[in-house]
Design a protein around this motif. Structure first.
Motif, mmCIF file in Angstrom:
data_model
loop_
_atom_site.group_PDB
_atom_site.id
_atom_site.type_symbol
_atom_site.label_atom_id
_atom_site.label_comp_id
_atom_site.label_asym_id
_atom_site.label_seq_id
_atom_site.Cartn_x
_atom_site.Cartn_y
_atom_site.Cartn_z
ATOM 1 N N VAL A 101 -1.728 38.165 4.042
ATOM 2 C CA VAL A 101 -1.155 36.909 3.542
ATOM 3 C C VAL A 101 -1.119 36.851 2.018
ATOM 4 O O VAL A 101 -0.088 36.554 1.421
ATOM 5 N N ILE A 102 -2.244 37.136 1.387
ATOM 6 C CA ILE A 102 -2.341 36.966 -0.066
ATOM 7 C C ILE A 102 -1.560 38.048 -0.805
ATOM 8 O O ILE A 102 -0.771 37.768 -1.696
ATOM 9 N N CYS A 103 -1.779 39.295 -0.437
ATOM 10 C CA CYS A 103 -1.132 40.425 -1.131
ATOM 11 C C CYS A 103 -0.535 41.413 -0.124
ATOM 12 O O CYS A 103 -0.994 42.560 -0.024
ATOM 13 N N PRO A 104 0.469 40.996 0.619
ATOM 14 C CA PRO A 104 1.069 41.937 1.578
ATOM 15 C C PRO A 104 1.706 43.138 0.897
ATOM 16 O O PRO A 104 1.965 44.151 1.542
ATOM 17 N N GLU A 105 1.936 43.028 -0.426
ATOM 18 C CA GLU A 105 2.519 44.141 -1.177
ATOM 19 C C GLU A 105 1.461 45.018 -1.822
ATOM 20 O O GLU A 105 1.782 45.912 -2.617
ATOM 21 N N ALA A 106 0.173 44.809 -1.493
ATOM 22 C CA ALA A 106 -0.916 45.589 -2.101
ATOM 23 C C ALA A 106 -0.651 47.083 -1.972
ATOM 24 O O ALA A 106 -0.114 47.561 -0.969
ATOM 25 N N ASP A 107 -1.032 47.821 -3.007
ATOM 26 C CA ASP A 107 -0.822 49.266 -3.005
ATOM 27 C C ASP A 107 -1.662 49.961 -1.943
ATOM 28 O O ASP A 107 -1.233 50.934 -1.328
ATOM 29 N N VAL A 108 -2.890 49.474 -1.750
ATOM 30 C CA VAL A 108 -3.790 50.045 -0.742
ATOM 31 C C VAL A 108 -4.465 48.893 -0.008
ATOM 32 O O VAL A 108 -4.936 47.938 -0.627
ATOM 33 N N LYS A 109 -4.507 49.004 1.317
ATOM 34 C CA LYS A 109 -5.164 47.979 2.134
ATOM 35 C C LYS A 109 -6.260 48.644 2.970
ATOM 36 O O LYS A 109 -5.980 49.577 3.726
ATOM 37 N N LEU A 110 -7.463 48.159 2.809
ATOM 38 C CA LEU A 110 -8.595 48.647 3.592
ATOM 39 C C LEU A 110 -9.075 47.536 4.511
ATOM 40 O O LEU A 110 -9.118 46.366 4.116
ATOM 41 N N PHE A 111 -9.439 47.900 5.722
ATOM 42 C CA PHE A 111 -10.020 46.941 6.659
ATOM 43 C C PHE A 111 -11.380 47.480 7.081
ATOM 44 O O PHE A 111 -11.467 48.534 7.723
ATOM 45 N N ILE A 112 -12.433 46.787 6.674
ATOM 46 C CA ILE A 112 -13.800 47.260 6.862
ATOM 47 C C ILE A 112 -14.408 46.624 8.110
ATOM 48 O O ILE A 112 -14.356 45.404 8.288
ATOM 49 N N VAL A 113 -15.007 47.449 8.973
ATOM 50 C CA VAL A 113 -15.653 46.937 10.175
ATOM 51 C C VAL A 113 -17.043 47.536 10.320
ATOM 52 O O VAL A 113 -17.366 48.565 9.720
ATOM 53 N N ALA A 114 -17.873 46.853 11.108
ATOM 54 C CA ALA A 114 -19.202 47.343 11.494
ATOM 55 C C ALA A 114 -19.634 46.491 12.669
ATOM 56 O O ALA A 114 -19.212 45.329 12.793
ATOM 57 N N ASP A 115 -20.470 47.052 13.548
ATOM 58 C CA ASP A 115 -20.861 46.248 14.707
ATOM 59 C C ASP A 115 -21.758 45.091 14.271
ATOM 60 O O ASP A 115 -22.365 45.109 13.194
ATOM 61 N N ALA A 116 -21.818 44.061 15.115
ATOM 62 C CA ALA A 116 -22.479 42.802 14.750
ATOM 63 C C ALA A 116 -23.958 42.991 14.436
ATOM 64 O O ALA A 116 -24.495 42.359 13.511
ATOM 65 N N ARG A 117 -24.636 43.851 15.185
ATOM 66 C CA ARG A 117 -26.070 44.034 14.938
ATOM 67 C C ARG A 117 -26.305 44.698 13.577
ATOM 68 O O ARG A 117 -27.206 44.309 12.837
ATOM 69 N N ALA A 118 -25.487 45.676 13.242
ATOM 70 C CA ALA A 118 -25.620 46.325 11.936
ATOM 71 C C ALA A 118 -25.364 45.324 10.818
ATOM 72 O O ALA A 118 -26.052 45.328 9.787
ATOM 73 N N ARG A 119 -24.383 44.448 11.021
ATOM 74 C CA ARG A 119 -24.077 43.443 10.007
ATOM 75 C C ARG A 119 -25.219 42.443 9.860
ATOM 76 O O ARG A 119 -25.562 42.031 8.746
ATOM 77 N N ALA A 120 -25.825 42.070 10.983
ATOM 78 C CA ALA A 120 -26.967 41.146 10.927
ATOM 79 C C ALA A 120 -28.148 41.788 10.200
ATOM 80 O O ALA A 120 -28.851 41.131 9.420
ATOM 81 N N GLU A 121 -28.370 43.075 10.445
ATOM 82 C CA GLU A 121 -29.464 43.780 9.768
ATOM 83 C C GLU A 121 -29.241 43.820 8.258
ATOM 84 O O GLU A 121 -30.177 43.646 7.476
ATOM 85 N N ARG A 122 -27.990 44.021 7.845
ATOM 86 C CA ARG A 122 -27.683 44.041 6.416
ATOM 87 C C ARG A 122 -27.938 42.680 5.786
ATOM 88 O O ARG A 122 -28.513 42.587 4.697
#
Length: 214
Positions: free
Chosen positions: A120-141
């Protein structure tokens, strides 16, 4: 060369840390757009579960200033939960849209992280990254982050809150589970920050090199 890097993903996936690392590596300014929603959430904390919550959130978004974005006052899990509640309010997103666009389109480019940067904000961005991690790992962080600040936290409560936020984000068409069609997926579940940053830099460099070749 102007370069806009969009970094999206769900809560506590590591996108903010990675975006900051990329900004430092490529010497670009960085905007954690989640702080915008956290600042709005903090501004309307007293109105949670009250009829005027939405109206007050819209007013706060319309009157947001850079001085309101001090991360020190916006890191609490409670504020994060409020941020996800105000983020589903259409006029709030509209009010914050231009702030993000102006930041992204500054000379030389920028790194922005959030939920809808690449879509939405920058659909023309030169590079788009989508970062994921499982919920338990995210909670630990998140638990480690709170512990580093000397804040006591119950892990199971934190884990439940992250799952609840995930559910709200899935129900929100602008939430953190909808990568752009041309985004590069990066799973950080098994990666420490150094390894994750190396992987992100490799993706960005490859995309830029390929575009330069054309």
């Amino acid at each position: 060369m102007t370069m806009i890097i969009a970094v999206d993903g769900p809560a506590a996936s590591g996108k903010g840390t990675l975006a900051g690392g990329l900004a430092g590596y490529y010497r670009l300014p960085h905007l954690d757009t989640g702080l915008l929603y956290r600042a709005v959430g903090r501004a309307v904390e007293a109105y949670e579960n009250k009829p005027e919550f939405e109206a007050m959130a819209i007013e706060a978004a319309l009157n947001l200033h850079a001085d309101d974005l001090d991360p020190e006052f916006l890191v609490a899990q409670k504020i994060g939960n409020l941020a996800s509640k105000v983020a589903v309010i259409g006029p709030v997103r509209k009010a914050l849209f231009q702030y993000q666009r102006d930041f992204a389109l500054r000379p030389g480019g920028a790194v922005l992280d959030g939920r809808d940067i690449g879509t939405v904000i920058c659909p023309e961005a030169d590079v788009k990254l989508f970062i994921v991690a499982d919920a338990r790992a995210r909670a630990e962080r998140r638990a480690r982050q709170f512990a580093a600040r000397g804040q006591a936290v119950d892990f199971e409560t934190l884990y439940t809150q992250i799952e609840e936020r995930d559910a709200r984000d899935r129900a929100n068409p602008n939430g953190g589970f909808y990568p752009a069609s041309d985004a590069y997926l990066l799973d950080t579940t098994q990666l420490d920050i150094e390894a994750a940053l190396r992987a992100a830099v490799a993706i960005v460099d490859a995309v830029i090199a390929r575009k330069a070749g054309h």
